[in-house]
Design a protein around this motif. Structure first.
Motif, mmCIF file in Angstrom:
data_model
loop_
_atom_site.group_PDB
_atom_site.id
_atom_site.type_symbol
_atom_site.label_atom_id
_atom_site.label_comp_id
_atom_site.label_asym_id
_atom_site.label_seq_id
_atom_site.Cartn_x
_atom_site.Cartn_y
_atom_site.Cartn_z
ATOM 1 N N LYS A 323 0.825 -1.206 0.000
ATOM 2 C CA LYS A 323 0.000 0.000 0.000
ATOM 3 C C LYS A 323 0.863 1.261 0.000
ATOM 4 C CE LYS A 323 -3.959 -2.137 2.333
ATOM 5 N NZ LYS A 323 -4.756 -2.186 3.594
ATOM 6 N N ALA A 324 1.964 1.226 0.762
ATOM 7 C CA ALA A 324 2.860 2.385 0.806
ATOM 8 C C ALA A 324 3.480 2.651 -0.561
ATOM 9 C CB ALA A 324 3.955 2.151 1.843
ATOM 10 N N LEU A 325 3.793 1.587 -1.284
ATOM 11 C CA LEU A 325 4.344 1.747 -2.631
ATOM 12 C C LEU A 325 3.294 2.279 -3.599
ATOM 13 C CD1 LEU A 325 6.532 -1.480 -2.939
ATOM 14 C CD2 LEU A 325 7.363 0.868 -3.120
ATOM 15 N N MET A 326 2.094 1.766 -3.491
ATOM 16 C CA MET A 326 1.033 2.175 -4.407
ATOM 17 C C MET A 326 0.598 3.620 -4.165
ATOM 18 S SD MET A 326 -1.222 -1.359 -4.299
ATOM 19 C CE MET A 326 -2.607 -0.689 -5.203
ATOM 20 N N ASN A 327 0.775 4.095 -2.920
ATOM 21 C CA ASN A 327 0.308 5.431 -2.565
ATOM 22 C C ASN A 327 1.434 6.435 -2.362
ATOM 23 O OD1 ASN A 327 -2.400 4.518 -2.495
ATOM 24 N ND2 ASN A 327 -2.102 3.744 -0.420
ATOM 25 N N GLN A 328 2.671 6.021 -2.677
ATOM 26 C CA GLN A 328 3.810 6.910 -2.409
ATOM 27 C C GLN A 328 3.728 8.154 -3.277
ATOM 28 O OE1 GLN A 328 6.909 7.560 -4.261
ATOM 29 N NE2 GLN A 328 6.211 6.564 -6.131
ATOM 30 N N LYS A 329 4.134 9.273 -2.663
ATOM 31 C CA LYS A 329 4.102 10.567 -3.338
ATOM 32 C C LYS A 329 5.485 11.212 -3.265
ATOM 33 C CE LYS A 329 -0.732 11.336 -2.024
ATOM 34 N NZ LYS A 329 -1.667 12.211 -1.270
ATOM 35 N N ASP A 330 5.755 12.066 -4.221
ATOM 36 C CA ASP A 330 7.027 12.790 -4.234
ATOM 37 C C ASP A 330 7.107 13.714 -3.019
ATOM 38 O OD1 ASP A 330 7.779 11.598 -6.594
ATOM 39 O OD2 ASP A 330 7.012 13.230 -7.844
ATOM 40 N N LYS A 331 8.310 13.783 -2.443
ATOM 41 C CA LYS A 331 8.538 14.682 -1.327
ATOM 42 C C LYS A 331 8.958 16.052 -1.844
ATOM 43 C CE LYS A 331 7.571 11.659 1.811
ATOM 44 N NZ LYS A 331 6.416 11.816 2.699
ATOM 45 N N SER A 332 8.596 17.083 -1.103
ATOM 46 C CA SER A 332 8.844 18.443 -1.574
ATOM 47 C C SER A 332 10.194 18.995 -1.116
ATOM 48 C CB SER A 332 7.734 19.378 -1.067
ATOM 49 O OG SER A 332 7.682 19.352 0.354
#
Length: 370
Positions: A323-332
């Motif tokens: 789930k963490a991989l599927m929902n990972q987002k770019d960090k700012s």
């Protein structure tokens, strides 16, 4: 010139060895030179570079720790030019420190690079206690890559120099800012989520868990490519599991690479589901290039440098990782923020190499030793 004798198993591209080479490349070699005791006749990944930098590689071959200790004692007795022995083999440092003590070496450094030896059972635990005791009484100086590594090998972090596993920050900064899609040179048709795992192919790195994650991603219909970087005794087993899971299209074994920073900079996320670790150099490298990492909660919390790039997850549930991989987002976080943070936190290898140089020089000047 000070010549320091480092005790290692083999100079391959592993965590402690990479840390040591980072320091060796950046230290003033007109004042300090490194030589290396290894316990194999096989060529190490860094051997050619060591020789080019002016170091020596001295193999000691024996079929058990006692005979190694006796041979090391004989070598050190015959080579009185070594006033400093720096051991990097965790519990086994005890044997090497004892050899140095018997040979009259005044400065004996025990360096802890891990928070566990990964073994269980009564005999292993008895040996662990005995080795920790010997490390404490035989070492004249103690170094660790982090607080938890110090507390493991020395039962305390007091009077232990916490020497960070530093890197060339400017190099990693430049690699991250280049914005080149480096992966295209490896796989021209690369699309979807790019995942990487870097580390020796052995039990502690838990590659079977990573392959289970990859299998679940495939079942969810996620477009991804997973690159495994490293070599080790479990390579055949990992390759078989890739085939058994039907992951040949998604998962690739790249072996040992010299371009790991570029590979990480071009990835979306790094996996590290290790059973235990000290303070892995690769986690410093990943944060230096702004790469998000999903790592085991069995790894010391101090590896998180507060950049928002490290997520700790339990090994009890594979689906949490999926789930963490599927929902990972770019960090700012910006690259300038990363550079400033790592520099302020003591991960600049140029400064650490200077500190280590002064440390060795002070030892040479000192008459303190047992």
């Amino acid at each position: 010139m000070v010549r320091v004798l480092h005790i290692v198993g083999k100079m391959d591209r592993a965590g402690a060895e990479t840390m040591l080479m980072n320091l060796y490349r950046n230290i003033d070699r007109t004042q300090v030179q490194f030589d290396f005791i290894t316990f194999t006749t096989q060529k190490g990944d860094y051997d050619e570079e060591i020789l080019a930098l002016g170091g020596k590689i001295i193999p000691i071959i024996a079929n058990n720790s006692i005979r190694r200790m006796l041979k090391l004692t004989k070598f050190l007795t015959q080579h009185s030019e070594y006033h400093i022995v720096h051991a990097h083999m965790l519990l086994n440092n005890a044997f090497h420190l004892l050899a140095a003590k018997k040979a009259g070496v005044p400065h004996r450094i025990s360096h802890s690079h891990n928070t566990s030896n990964g073994k269980s059972g009564i005999i292993a635990k008895l040996y662990e206690k005995f080795a920790i005791y010997l490390n404490k009484i035989l070492s004249t100086k103690k170094i660790a890559c982090g607080k938890e590594a110090a507390e493991y090998l020395f039962n305390t972090s007091e009077n232990v120099w916490l020497l960070n596993n530093a890197i060339d920050l400017q190099l990693y900064n430049d690699i991250s800012l280049s914005k080149k899609n480096y992966w295209k040179t490896i796989k021209s048709d690369l699309e979807g989520l790019k995942i990487i795992q870097v580390g020796r192919l052995n039990e502690v790195k838990n590659h079977d868990f990573s392959l289970e994650i990859a299998k679940r991603l495939q079942e969810h219909g996620i477009n991804f490519t997973f690159f495994i970087v490293g070599q080790g005794p479990l390579e055949d087993s990992i390759r078989k599991n890739i085939q058994d899971y039907g992951l040949e299209v998604n998962v690739f074994l790249l072996g040992v690479r010299s371009d790991v920073p570029h590979l990480m900079a071009g990835s979306d996320v790094m996996l590290m589901p290790s059973l235990h670790e000290g303070f892995p150099v690769v986690l410093v490298e990943s944060q230096a290039v702004g790469l998000l990492s999903l790592i085991s909660d069995r790894i010391a919390p101090e590896v998180d440098l507060d950049l928002g790039l490290v997520n700790f997850l339990s090994l009890d549930n594979v689906d949490t990782w999926v789930k963490a991989l599927m929902n990972q987002k770019d960090k700012s976080v910006s690259q300038s923020e990363i550079y400033t943070c790592l520099q302020a936190s003591g991960f600049d290898v140029k400064k650490n190499a200077t500190d280590l140089l002064n440390f060795y020089k002070d030892l040479k000047k000192s008459n303190i030793g047992n």
